[in-house]
Each structure stands twice: as C-alpha cells, then as structure tokens.
Design a protein around this motif. Structure first.
Motif, PDB file in Angstrom:
ATOM      1  N   LEU A   1       0.823  -1.212   0.000  1.00 14.83           N
ATOM      2  CA  LEU A   1       0.000   0.000   0.000  1.00 14.83           C
ATOM      3  C   LEU A   1       0.860   1.266   0.000  1.00 14.83           C
ATOM      4  O   LEU A   1       0.561   2.230  -0.722  1.00 14.83           O
ATOM      5  CB  LEU A   1      -0.937  -0.002   1.204  1.00 14.83           C
ATOM      6  N   VAL A   2       1.923   1.260   0.784  1.00 16.81           N
ATOM      7  CA  VAL A   2       2.833   2.411   0.811  1.00 16.81           C
ATOM      8  C   VAL A   2       3.491   2.578  -0.558  1.00 16.81           C
ATOM      9  O   VAL A   2       3.626   3.704  -1.054  1.00 16.81           O
ATOM     10  CB  VAL A   2       3.887   2.251   1.933  1.00 16.81           C
ATOM     11  N   LEU A   3       3.878   1.467  -1.164  1.00 20.41           N
ATOM     12  CA  LEU A   3       4.471   1.516  -2.503  1.00 20.41           C
ATOM     13  C   LEU A   3       3.494   2.131  -3.498  1.00 20.41           C
ATOM     14  O   LEU A   3       3.856   3.028  -4.262  1.00 20.41           O
ATOM     15  CB  LEU A   3       4.859   0.105  -2.957  1.00 20.41           C
ATOM     16  N   TRP A   4       2.275   1.677  -3.482  1.00 17.88           N
ATOM     17  CA  TRP A   4       1.276   2.125  -4.449  1.00 17.88           C
ATOM     18  C   TRP A   4       0.910   3.599  -4.281  1.00 17.88           C
ATOM     19  O   TRP A   4       0.836   4.344  -5.256  1.00 17.88           O
ATOM     20  CB  TRP A   4       0.030   1.258  -4.315  1.00 17.88           C
ATOM     21  N   PHE A   5       0.687   4.036  -3.035  1.00 17.47           N
ATOM     22  CA  PHE A   5       0.161   5.374  -2.809  1.00 17.47           C
ATOM     23  C   PHE A   5       1.216   6.434  -2.514  1.00 17.47           C
ATOM     24  O   PHE A   5       0.909   7.629  -2.577  1.00 17.47           O
ATOM     25  CB  PHE A   5      -0.861   5.361  -1.667  1.00 17.47           C
ATOM     26  N   PHE A   6       2.439   6.044  -2.185  1.00 19.58           N
ATOM     27  CA  PHE A   6       3.448   7.045  -1.827  1.00 19.58           C
ATOM     28  C   PHE A   6       4.737   6.904  -2.635  1.00 19.58           C
ATOM     29  O   PHE A   6       5.208   7.861  -3.241  1.00 19.58           O
ATOM     30  CB  PHE A   6       3.747   6.971  -0.325  1.00 19.58           C
ATOM     31  N   VAL A   7       5.322   5.726  -2.655  1.00 19.00           N
ATOM     32  CA  VAL A   7       6.657   5.545  -3.239  1.00 19.00           C
ATOM     33  C   VAL A   7       6.633   5.693  -4.750  1.00 19.00           C
ATOM     34  O   VAL A   7       7.491   6.377  -5.317  1.00 19.00           O
ATOM     35  CB  VAL A   7       7.262   4.197  -2.799  1.00 19.00           C
ATOM     36  N   TRP A   8       5.679   5.061  -5.435  1.00 18.24           N
ATOM     37  CA  TRP A   8       5.617   5.199  -6.893  1.00 18.24           C
ATOM     38  C   TRP A   8       5.368   6.644  -7.323  1.00 18.24           C
ATOM     39  O   TRP A   8       6.031   7.119  -8.248  1.00 18.24           O
ATOM     40  CB  TRP A   8       4.569   4.283  -7.490  1.00 18.24           C
ATOM     41  N   PRO A   9       4.444   7.376  -6.691  1.00 20.17           N
ATOM     42  CA  PRO A   9       4.289   8.784  -7.088  1.00 20.17           C
ATOM     43  C   PRO A   9       5.551   9.623  -6.853  1.00 20.17           C
ATOM     44  O   PRO A   9       5.904  10.452  -7.693  1.00 20.17           O
ATOM     45  CB  PRO A   9       3.132   9.282  -6.213  1.00 20.17           C
ATOM     46  N   VAL A  10       6.235   9.397  -5.733  1.00 17.73           N
ATOM     47  CA  VAL A  10       7.473  10.142  -5.469  1.00 17.73           C
ATOM     48  C   VAL A  10       8.523   9.799  -6.520  1.00 17.73           C
ATOM     49  O   VAL A  10       9.179  10.688  -7.073  1.00 17.73           O
ATOM     50  CB  VAL A  10       7.994   9.850  -4.040  1.00 17.73           C
ATOM     51  N   ALA A  11       8.691   8.519  -6.818  1.00 16.51           N
ATOM     52  CA  ALA A  11       9.686   8.095  -7.807  1.00 16.51           C
ATOM     53  C   ALA A  11       9.343   8.637  -9.195  1.00 16.51           C
ATOM     54  O   ALA A  11      10.232   9.082  -9.925  1.00 16.51           O
ATOM     55  CB  ALA A  11       9.783   6.570  -7.836  1.00 16.51           C
ATOM     56  N   SER A  12       8.074   8.627  -9.543  1.00 13.68           N
ATOM     57  CA  SER A  12       7.660   9.149 -10.849  1.00 13.68           C
ATOM     58  C   SER A  12       7.914  10.649 -10.954  1.00 13.68           C
ATOM     59  O   SER A  12       8.369  11.135 -11.991  1.00 13.68           O
ATOM     60  CB  SER A  12       6.172   8.872 -11.074  1.00 13.68           C
ATOM     61  N   PHE A  13       7.633  11.374  -9.903  1.00  8.98           N
ATOM     62  CA  PHE A  13       7.861  12.810  -9.888  1.00  8.98           C
ATOM     63  C   PHE A  13       9.352  13.129 -10.017  1.00  8.98           C
ATOM     64  O   PHE A  13       9.755  14.004 -10.787  1.00  8.98           O
ATOM     65  CB  PHE A  13       7.294  13.400  -8.594  1.00  8.98           C
ATOM     66  N   CYS A  14      10.183  12.392  -9.287  1.00  9.67           N
ATOM     67  CA  CYS A  14      11.632  12.635  -9.308  1.00  9.67           C
ATOM     68  C   CYS A  14      12.268  12.205 -10.615  1.00  9.67           C
ATOM     69  O   CYS A  14      13.282  12.778 -11.025  1.00  9.67           O
ATOM     70  CB  CYS A  14      12.303  11.898  -8.147  1.00  9.67           C
ATOM     71  N   ALA A  15      11.682  11.220 -11.285  1.00  9.12           N
ATOM     72  CA  ALA A  15      12.261  10.715 -12.537  1.00  9.12           C
ATOM     73  C   ALA A  15      12.306  11.809 -13.597  1.00  9.12           C
ATOM     74  O   ALA A  15      13.286  11.900 -14.356  1.00  9.12           O
ATOM     75  CB  ALA A  15      11.467   9.518 -13.037  1.00  9.12           C
ATOM     76  N   TRP A  16      11.275  12.630 -13.651  1.00  7.83           N
ATOM     77  CA  TRP A  16      11.246  13.694 -14.645  1.00  7.83           C
ATOM     78  C   TRP A  16      12.413  14.654 -14.442  1.00  7.83           C
ATOM     79  O   TRP A  16      13.114  15.003 -15.390  1.00  7.83           O
ATOM     80  CB  TRP A  16       9.908  14.431 -14.559  1.00  7.83           C
ATOM     81  N   PHE A  17      12.645  15.070 -13.215  1.00  3.91           N
ATOM     82  CA  PHE A  17      13.754  15.993 -12.928  1.00  3.91           C
ATOM     83  C   PHE A  17      15.104  15.328 -13.202  1.00  3.91           C
ATOM     84  O   PHE A  17      16.020  15.961 -13.714  1.00  3.91           O
ATOM     85  CB  PHE A  17      13.696  16.475 -11.472  1.00  3.91           C
ATOM     86  N   TRP A  18      15.217  14.055 -12.865  1.00  2.00           N
ATOM     87  CA  TRP A  18      16.469  13.319 -13.081  1.00  2.00           C
ATOM     88  C   TRP A  18      16.802  13.272 -14.576  1.00  2.00           C
ATOM     89  O   TRP A  18      17.940  13.493 -14.971  1.00  2.00           O
ATOM     90  CB  TRP A  18      16.334  11.921 -12.495  1.00  2.00           C
ATOM     91  N   ILE A  19      15.789  13.004 -15.404  1.00  2.00           N
ATOM     92  CA  ILE A  19      16.000  12.945 -16.858  1.00  2.00           C
ATOM     93  C   ILE A  19      16.422  14.306 -17.401  1.00  2.00           C
ATOM     94  O   ILE A  19      17.324  14.400 -18.235  1.00  2.00           O
ATOM     95  CB  ILE A  19      14.723  12.446 -17.565  1.00  2.00           C
ATOM     96  N   VAL A  20      15.805  15.357 -16.923  1.00  2.00           N
ATOM     97  CA  VAL A  20      16.138  16.704 -17.390  1.00  2.00           C
ATOM     98  C   VAL A  20      17.554  17.096 -16.967  1.00  2.00           C
ATOM     99  O   VAL A  20      18.289  17.736 -17.729  1.00  2.00           O
ATOM    100  CB  VAL A  20      15.092  17.722 -16.865  1.00  2.00           C
ATOM    101  N   LEU A  21      17.958  16.695 -15.771  1.00  2.00           N
ATOM    102  CA  LEU A  21      19.271  17.100 -15.255  1.00  2.00           C
ATOM    103  C   LEU A  21      20.424  16.237 -15.771  1.00  2.00           C
ATOM    104  O   LEU A  21      21.584  16.642 -15.645  1.00  2.00           O
ATOM    105  CB  LEU A  21      19.256  17.066 -13.725  1.00  2.00           C
ATOM    106  N   GLN A  22      20.159  15.089 -16.343  1.00  2.00           N
ATOM    107  CA  GLN A  22      21.230  14.209 -16.816  1.00  2.00           C
ATOM    108  C   GLN A  22      22.186  14.901 -17.784  1.00  2.00           C
ATOM    109  O   GLN A  22      23.401  14.841 -17.599  1.00  2.00           O
ATOM    110  CB  GLN A  22      20.648  12.938 -17.455  1.00  2.00           C
ATOM    111  N   PRO A  23      21.727  15.568 -18.831  1.00  2.00           N
ATOM    112  CA  PRO A  23      22.675  16.215 -19.743  1.00  2.00           C
ATOM    113  C   PRO A  23      23.427  17.380 -19.103  1.00  2.00           C
ATOM    114  O   PRO A  23      24.553  17.680 -19.475  1.00  2.00           O
ATOM    115  CB  PRO A  23      21.814  16.713 -20.900  1.00  2.00           C
TER     116      PRO A  23
END
Length: 75
Positions: free
Chosen positions: A12-34
């Motif tokens: 439940l924690v994975l579904w409602f908290f961890v996946w949204p946090v990881a998804s949100f951070c992934a966008w910034f990580w992709i933008v900052l890679q270059p």
C-alpha cells in the motif's frame, strides 16, 4: 501472520506514496542528466539523490517479497 500484514502494508505504501514520489523525481532526473556534464559538482549530487528516490520502489519490492518488518528507506 504479522509478516504478511507488513507485506500488505508495504504494498500500500508503494502504491500510494513511493511510486508517485519516484515518478515525480524521474522527470527531474532525466532533465538534469545532460546538465551533469556541464555543471558536474552541483548537478551530480542532485542526480545521485534523485536516483536513490527513483530506485526506491525496488527496495519496497524486496521488502514485500521478504515480508520485511523494517522500513525500506531510500538512503
């Protein structure tokens, strides 16, 4: 029996908290890679932090599979 409750709770924690946090951070990580090549010292630290949050769901997967009783912190 209580270990199964932990597995369900981590799911439940994975579904409602961890996946949204990881998804949100992934966008910034992709933008900052270059930008890491241009500004290595500040961006590298930010990317390392974001990468830990992005891979946090994997730790929860292990916690669910092992019915772990301790919180799978990303750090």
């Amino acid at each position: 029996m209580h270990r199964i409750v932990y597995a369900i709770f981590w799911m439940l924690v994975l579904w409602f908290f961890v996946w949204p946090v990881a998804s949100f951070c992934a966008w910034f990580w992709i933008v900052l890679q270059p930008l890491e090549a241009c500004f290595p010292s500040p961006i590298k630290a930010i990317n390392t932090f974001l990468e830990k949050l992005i891979t946090w769901p994997r730790d929860f997967g292990h916690a669910i599979a092992n019915c772990q009783t301790t919180f799978p912190a990303p750090f």
